[in-house]
Design a protein around this motif. Structure first.
Motif, PDB file in Angstrom:
ATOM      1  N   GLN A   1      95.346 -88.355-102.997  1.00  0.00           N
ATOM      2  CA  GLN A   1      94.632 -88.673-101.764  1.00  0.00           C
ATOM      3  C   GLN A   1      94.614 -87.509-100.773  1.00  0.00           C
ATOM      4  O   GLN A   1      93.664 -87.350-100.003  1.00  0.00           O
ATOM      5  N   VAL A   2      95.670 -86.697-100.777  1.00  0.00           N
ATOM      6  CA  VAL A   2      95.773 -85.564 -99.861  1.00  0.00           C
ATOM      7  C   VAL A   2      96.263 -84.354-100.649  1.00  0.00           C
ATOM      8  O   VAL A   2      97.122 -84.486-101.529  1.00  0.00           O
ATOM      9  N   THR A   3      95.728 -83.188-100.331  1.00  0.00           N
ATOM     10  CA  THR A   3      96.191 -81.941-100.936  1.00  0.00           C
ATOM     11  C   THR A   3      96.831 -81.067 -99.870  1.00  0.00           C
ATOM     12  O   THR A   3      96.234 -80.833 -98.810  1.00  0.00           O
ATOM     13  N   ALA A   4      98.054 -80.621-100.127  1.00  0.00           N
ATOM     14  CA  ALA A   4      98.735 -79.676 -99.234  1.00  0.00           C
ATOM     15  C   ALA A   4      98.515 -78.271 -99.774  1.00  0.00           C
ATOM     16  O   ALA A   4      98.839 -77.986-100.928  1.00  0.00           O
ATOM     17  N   ILE A   5      97.958 -77.389 -98.951  1.00  0.00           N
ATOM     18  CA  ILE A   5      97.692 -76.000 -99.333  1.00  0.00           C
ATOM     19  C   ILE A   5      98.701 -75.120 -98.618  1.00  0.00           C
ATOM     20  O   ILE A   5      98.748 -75.084 -97.379  1.00  0.00           O
ATOM     21  N   LEU A   6      99.529 -74.400 -99.379  1.00  0.00           N
ATOM     22  CA  LEU A   6     100.591 -73.562 -98.820  1.00  0.00           C
ATOM     23  C   LEU A   6     100.170 -72.106 -98.874  1.00  0.00           C
ATOM     24  O   LEU A   6      99.902 -71.568 -99.949  1.00  0.00           O
ATOM     25  N   LEU A   7     100.141 -71.438 -97.714  1.00  0.00           N
ATOM     26  CA  LEU A   7      99.701 -70.044 -97.622  1.00  0.00           C
ATOM     27  C   LEU A   7     100.855 -69.165 -97.167  1.00  0.00           C
ATOM     28  O   LEU A   7     101.447 -69.388 -96.100  1.00  0.00           O
TER      29      LEU A   7
ATOM     30  N   GLY B   1      99.797 -66.324 -93.368  1.00  0.00           N
ATOM     31  CA  GLY B   1      99.162 -67.544 -93.859  1.00  0.00           C
ATOM     32  C   GLY B   1      98.693 -68.440 -92.733  1.00  0.00           C
ATOM     33  O   GLY B   1      97.627 -69.048 -92.808  1.00  0.00           O
ATOM     34  N   GLY B   2      99.482 -68.544 -91.657  1.00  0.00           N
ATOM     35  CA  GLY B   2      99.050 -69.308 -90.499  1.00  0.00           C
ATOM     36  C   GLY B   2      97.847 -68.680 -89.829  1.00  0.00           C
ATOM     37  O   GLY B   2      96.914 -69.377 -89.390  1.00  0.00           O
ATOM     38  N   MET B   3      97.837 -67.356 -89.769  1.00  0.00           N
ATOM     39  CA  MET B   3      96.695 -66.652 -89.185  1.00  0.00           C
ATOM     40  C   MET B   3      95.453 -66.825 -90.053  1.00  0.00           C
ATOM     41  O   MET B   3      94.323 -66.888 -89.546  1.00  0.00           O
ATOM     42  N   THR B   4      95.651 -66.940 -91.355  1.00  0.00           N
ATOM     43  CA  THR B   4      94.537 -67.202 -92.269  1.00  0.00           C
ATOM     44  C   THR B   4      93.899 -68.551 -91.969  1.00  0.00           C
ATOM     45  O   THR B   4      92.668 -68.698 -91.971  1.00  0.00           O
ATOM     46  N   ILE B   5      94.726 -69.562 -91.704  1.00  0.00           N
ATOM     47  CA  ILE B   5      94.209 -70.889 -91.360  1.00  0.00           C
ATOM     48  C   ILE B   5      93.357 -70.813 -90.093  1.00  0.00           C
ATOM     49  O   ILE B   5      92.261 -71.383 -90.015  1.00  0.00           O
ATOM     50  N   MET B   6      93.857 -70.095 -89.090  1.00  0.00           N
ATOM     51  CA  MET B   6      93.104 -69.961 -87.839  1.00  0.00           C
ATOM     52  C   MET B   6      91.780 -69.242 -88.077  1.00  0.00           C
ATOM     53  O   MET B   6      90.743 -69.601 -87.485  1.00  0.00           O
ATOM     54  N   GLU B   7      91.792 -68.232 -88.928  1.00  0.00           N
ATOM     55  CA  GLU B   7      90.561 -67.495 -89.205  1.00  0.00           C
ATOM     56  C   GLU B   7      89.570 -68.367 -89.970  1.00  0.00           C
ATOM     57  O   GLU B   7      88.355 -68.314 -89.722  1.00  0.00           O
ATOM     58  N   TYR B   8      90.061 -69.173 -90.882  1.00  0.00           N
ATOM     59  CA  TYR B   8      89.213 -70.128 -91.600  1.00  0.00           C
ATOM     60  C   TYR B   8      88.556 -71.086 -90.610  1.00  0.00           C
ATOM     61  O   TYR B   8      87.343 -71.345 -90.672  1.00  0.00           O
TER      62      TYR B   8
ATOM     63  N   GLY C   1      95.420 -82.023 -91.277  1.00  0.00           N
ATOM     64  CA  GLY C   1      96.718 -81.768 -90.675  1.00  0.00           C
ATOM     65  C   GLY C   1      97.068 -80.301 -90.791  1.00  0.00           C
ATOM     66  O   GLY C   1      96.550 -79.589 -91.664  1.00  0.00           O
ATOM     67  N   LEU C   2      97.960 -79.833 -89.905  1.00  0.00           N
ATOM     68  CA  LEU C   2      98.314 -78.416 -89.836  1.00  0.00           C
ATOM     69  C   LEU C   2      99.825 -78.262 -89.684  1.00  0.00           C
ATOM     70  O   LEU C   2     100.460 -79.014 -88.940  1.00  0.00           O
ATOM     71  N   VAL C   3     100.381 -77.264 -90.376  1.00  0.00           N
ATOM     72  CA  VAL C   3     101.784 -76.891 -90.180  1.00  0.00           C
ATOM     73  C   VAL C   3     101.834 -75.371 -90.064  1.00  0.00           C
ATOM     74  O   VAL C   3     101.418 -74.659 -90.987  1.00  0.00           O
ATOM     75  N   PHE C   4     102.320 -74.882 -88.938  1.00  0.00           N
ATOM     76  CA  PHE C   4     102.425 -73.448 -88.693  1.00  0.00           C
ATOM     77  C   PHE C   4     103.900 -73.046 -88.698  1.00  0.00           C
ATOM     78  O   PHE C   4     104.698 -73.565 -87.919  1.00  0.00           O
ATOM     79  N   VAL C   5     104.248 -72.119 -89.588  1.00  0.00           N
ATOM     80  CA  VAL C   5     105.634 -71.686 -89.751  1.00  0.00           C
ATOM     81  C   VAL C   5     105.734 -70.196 -89.414  1.00  0.00           C
ATOM     82  O   VAL C   5     105.101 -69.366 -90.069  1.00  0.00           O
ATOM     83  N   SER C   6     106.497 -69.870 -88.382  1.00  0.00           N
ATOM     84  CA  SER C   6     106.747 -68.462 -88.034  1.00  0.00           C
ATOM     85  C   SER C   6     105.453 -67.655 -88.017  1.00  0.00           C
ATOM     86  O   SER C   6     105.289 -66.682 -88.745  1.00  0.00           O
ATOM     87  N   THR C   7     104.533 -68.056 -87.164  1.00  0.00           N
ATOM     88  CA  THR C   7     103.243 -67.377 -87.108  1.00  0.00           C
ATOM     89  C   THR C   7     102.812 -67.209 -85.662  1.00  0.00           C
ATOM     90  O   THR C   7     103.537 -67.573 -84.729  1.00  0.00           O
TER      91      THR C   7
END
Length: 315
Positions: free
Chosen positions: A26-32, A109-116, A130-136
């Protein structure tokens, strides 16, 4: 065992992808992952999500960014965050063409999400749940002083920028493992906080050894100049979490605080004594934040599209 495959991009770059869980989840978590690292940085999160009682509701996908890990090298002009944002859109179309996704990014990876989100707003709105930002950070190197005085930090940044320009022209060559082993004390100081497991240092060193010198040098310019707080402000409706270590020398707490200010509903976690590698240093906190966002996303899905997990049924 995870499924491993490649995703081809329009410019000929091939990305190494690993996925765990059913394709009809139902949900896919994409880890960058972050700059100079690879998908292995998330191994504790993959293990935790695989063991979590989601009952097949969640699929976990990680991939090596262009020029990193097992992914192929790229032309120097494409070593930018903008292109990484485009790559993320292509990966989603290839590996999770339908259904909501939770995007989880560490550092670059967090910056990639923002650019996307900035470059593909309609695509992002249709997919991201949903969003999870780690050390970014959303502010480039605005807050980065390496834990030193601003004057010394400026000198280090000048040397780093100059060195990055040289490395960017070294193509697909990789740093000699012997050199990286000698630099392990510096890597440990830069990336980790008060405590560090030897296995984590070895993994990070191995990842840096697999990154092309072009990617190590080439991405530095856009990483330092990106500013996407305005982009984040438009995403305030999404379940989100942000985590940072109070000993992080690359993306210190003000970086996470500005993200949380742009996303007022974000759960902000500051980990005492931790550095930049929170997935390794504080896996329990990162896993809890990621699991929490996933549970919120699943709970908010229309009942017709959501199957109960074992935790909800009491199984």
């Amino acid at each position: 065992m995870p499924e491993r495959f490649e995703v081809g991009l329009p410019d000929g770059v091939r990305l190494n992808v690993e996925a765990t869980g059913p394709t009809d989840a139902q949900v896919t978590a994409i880890l960058l992952h972050g700059w100079t690292l690879d998908g292995r940085a998330w191994h504790r999160q993959v293990d935790a999500l695989t063991a979590a009682p989601f009952g097949g509701a969640v699929r976990v996908v990680s991939y090596d960014a262009r020029g990193h890990g097992r992914s192929s090298c790229m032309a120097l002009p494409t070593a930018t965050l903008a292109r990484l944002g485009d790559d993320l859109a292509a990966v989603l179309d290839a590996v999770a063409p339908a259904g909501p996704v939770v995007l989880v990014g560490h550092s670059m990876g967090g910056m990639t999400i923002m650019e996307y989100a900035h470059r593909h707003p309609a695509h992002f709105a249709a997919r991201a749940a949903g969003l999870v930002f780690v050390s970014t950070t959303a502010e480039g190197h605005t807050h980065t002083v390496y834990g030193l005085s601003p004057r010394i930090a400026r000198l280090i940044r000048l040397a780093e920028t100059t060195g990055a320009g040289v490395l960017a022209r070294c193509g697909s060559w990789r740093a000699p493992r012997a050199l990286l082993n000698a630099l392990q004390p510096s890597i440990r100081w830069m990336l980790f906080g008060d405590r560090c497991e030897p296995a984590d240092i070895r993994l990070v060193t191995s990842a840096v050894a697999r990154a092309s010198l072009r990617s190590i040098g080439g991405f530095r310019a856009s990483i330092g100049t990106q500013h996407r707080l305005d982009t984040l402000a438009a995403l305030a409706h999404l379940p989100a979490a942000a985590l940072v270590g109070d000993r992080d020398r690359l993306t210190p707490p003000p970086c996470a605080e500005s993200i949380a200010a742009a996303l007022p509903a974000t759960e902000l976690t500051v980990c005492p004594g931790a550095g930049h590698m929170l997935m390794m240093e504080r896996p329990d906190e990162v896993n809890a934040a990621l699991t929490g966002v996933l549970r919120r996303v699943l709970a908010e899905m229309p009942a017709a599209h959501r199957a109960a997990t074992p935790a909800e049924t009491g199984a």
